[in-house]
Design an enzyme around this catalytic site. Structure first.
Site, PDB file in Angstrom:
ATOM      1  CG  ASN A   1     -14.005   7.663 102.250  1.00  0.00           C
ATOM      2  OD1 ASN A   1     -14.272   8.810 102.588  1.00  0.00           O
ATOM      3  ND2 ASN A   1     -12.811   7.148 102.400  1.00  0.00           N
TER       4      ASN A   1
ATOM      5  CB  VAL B   1     -15.818   1.659  97.216  1.00  0.00           C
ATOM      6  CG1 VAL B   1     -15.396   1.452  98.663  1.00  0.00           C
ATOM      7  CG2 VAL B   1     -17.257   1.189  97.006  1.00  0.00           C
ATOM      8  CB  CYS B   2     -12.780   6.731  98.140  1.00  0.00           C
ATOM      9  SG  CYS B   2     -13.361   7.568  96.664  1.00  0.00           S
ATOM     10  CG  LEU B   3     -12.006   1.512 101.067  1.00  0.00           C
ATOM     11  CD1 LEU B   3     -12.421   0.040 101.100  1.00  0.00           C
ATOM     12  CD2 LEU B   3     -11.760   2.014 102.487  1.00  0.00           C
TER      13      LEU B   3
END
Length: 445
Positions: A85, A92-94
């Site tokens: 992620n 930033v994968c959130l």
């Protein structure tokens, strides 16, 4: 709206900076609170352990109605993907950032903020980061376990190489040959009598430089243990395995070379010790020029000595060669504790840039203690709002030494051997106490 967002960001920054969390740090230039730098120190018992991971936050005028833009900057120039992620390009994968599809209720809300984002990113740095990849549950179990193990191995290697070693070498001006470049090493020297005004936009903003140097000294033995663990698992020259989810420009490629990492770690430690010792000569020059830091430290020294006398505290304090930048304290072990009867010398080194650079402290008398590293560096909680007050630092070191029932905190793991015994079984704790008492008795020899 604009004023409200700036107020909210400023408040959140202040709250995090006041919080004694040893794994998070935030900073911004005074003139630009919308652009924030943040540092996450990798959690214990993960392949990210005690690595220094930096992120850039950009807050727009709609904050907190809309989430900030977050970019990972510890990526080895866009060549290293540290997590399924956390991409090599910094993405930033959130779900709370709107950069990943999440379940209902996981999206951004104005109730969240800078700290909740940092904690969410930190939670990605787990003992098995492979699990963060979507579709993990459907993977073939046997090949999956092999991938998980190999993924952890290469993250551990690159955490040391990129987030710790490259960062510290850059801070210290250490070249490939391990030599410190004089031009870099001396770039911070300036006339200590003058207030030097520089255009902030032209000066690199490195707010975590001193913090990372001090933490490196804390965690040095843990880094060496990681190297040893790596050497037992992989051979030098072995190529990293590519994971199924890694793409051509979003991967972590390279070869293991723990022998080289160990050499570079030892060079960093040597350079840091030399830098610390070098403060004494720099300090004498500043004293001769009657620089403000020298005058301030001399005054503080006299005040602390007077305070010890007034309160009847037995600890003795003196300057080395009349140099206000090097103090020696003799600490007398607290009666009715395991330290009772001990006599310990501590040396306090101060930078001519104090308090921007915080004191570095070494126990010159060996003491087996879970909050003191093998080389004598104490792990203590710096006084958040009194960084410039030396007495507060002294009190914080003593508090760390004498604390009866400290809460378990792996972020204070500076002496792996003592820490393991202190927090182990009842038998381990007995062994810890015996070794502590033995070092107290030896302090009188």
């Amino acid at each position: 709206m604009a004023d409200h967002s700036v107020f909210r960001i400023t408040k959140e920054l202040s709250e995090i900076q006041k919080n004694p969390d040893l794994s998070l740090a935030v900073a911004c230039r005074d003139i630009d609170v919308r652009n924030v730098k943040a540092l996450i120190i990798g959690p214990h018992e993960t392949p990210y352990e005690f690595g220094f991971f930096e992120f850039a936050f950009k807050f727009n005028r709609d904050y907190p109605r809309k989430s900030p833009q977050v970019t990972a900057t510890t990526t080895n120039g866009g060549r290293c993907r540290f997590n399924p992620n956390i991409y090599a390009n910094g993405r930033v994968c959130l779900s709370i950032l709107g950069t990943w599809r999440g379940e209902r209720g996981e999206e951004w809300s104005a109730a969240q903020g800078l700290e909740s984002i940092l904690l969410s990113i930190q939670s990605l740095m787990s003992s098995n980061p492979y699990e963060n990849e979507p579709g993990f549950e459907d993977a073939n179990e046997q090949s999956d376990k092999k991938n998980q193990k190999e993924y952890v191995q290469k993250i551990r290697h690159e955490t040391l190489r990129i987030s710790v070693i490259q960062r510290l070498e850059e801070y210290l001006g250490i070249g490939v040959d391990g030599q410190v470049t004089p031009a870099v090493a001396n770039k911070e020297e300036y006339d200590l009598d003058m207030d030097v005004v520089e255009d902030e936009s032209t000066v690199p903003f490195e707010p975590f430089k001193d913090l990372c140097k001090r933490r490196f000294l804390w965690y040095y033995d843990s880094y060496l243990i990681s190297v040893q663990k790596g050497k037992e698992e992989v051979k030098d020259g072995q190529t990293f395995s590519r994971m199924p989810f890694e793409g051509a420009s979003n991967t972590m490629e390279g070869k293991f070379n723990y022998t080289e990492l160990e050499r570079r770690l030892r060079n960093i430690k040597k350079a840091l010790d030399e830098e610390t010792d070098g403060w004494a000569a720099e300090g004498l020059a500043a004293k001769a020029n009657e620089g403000t830091v020298a005058v301030n430290l001399q005054r503080q020294y006299e005040q602390v000595v007077e305070s010890f006398k007034r309160s009847g505290i037995p600890h003795n304090l003196e300057l080395v060669d009349e140099n206000p930048f090097v103090w020696i304290m003799t600490y007398f072990g607290k009666p009715m504790t395991n330290l009772d009867g001990g006599l310990f010398k501590l040396r306090f080194f101060f930078s001519p840039r104090f308090p921007e650079e915080q004191p570095r402290i070494r126990f010159e008398t060996r003491l087996f203690h879970h909050r003191i590293s093998a080389d004598g560096t104490p792990c203590y909680f710096s006084p958040v709002n009194r960084r410039e007050d030396v007495k507060s630092h002294i009190e914080a070191v003593i508090e760390a030494l004498e604390e009866d029932s400290p809460p378990y905190d792996p972020r204070t793991l500076v002496n792996p051997e003592a820490f393991k015994l202190f927090w182990g079984t009842a038998e381990d704790r007995k062994m810890y106490n015996r070794r502590l008492r033995r070092s107290v008795n030896q302090s009188l020899e």
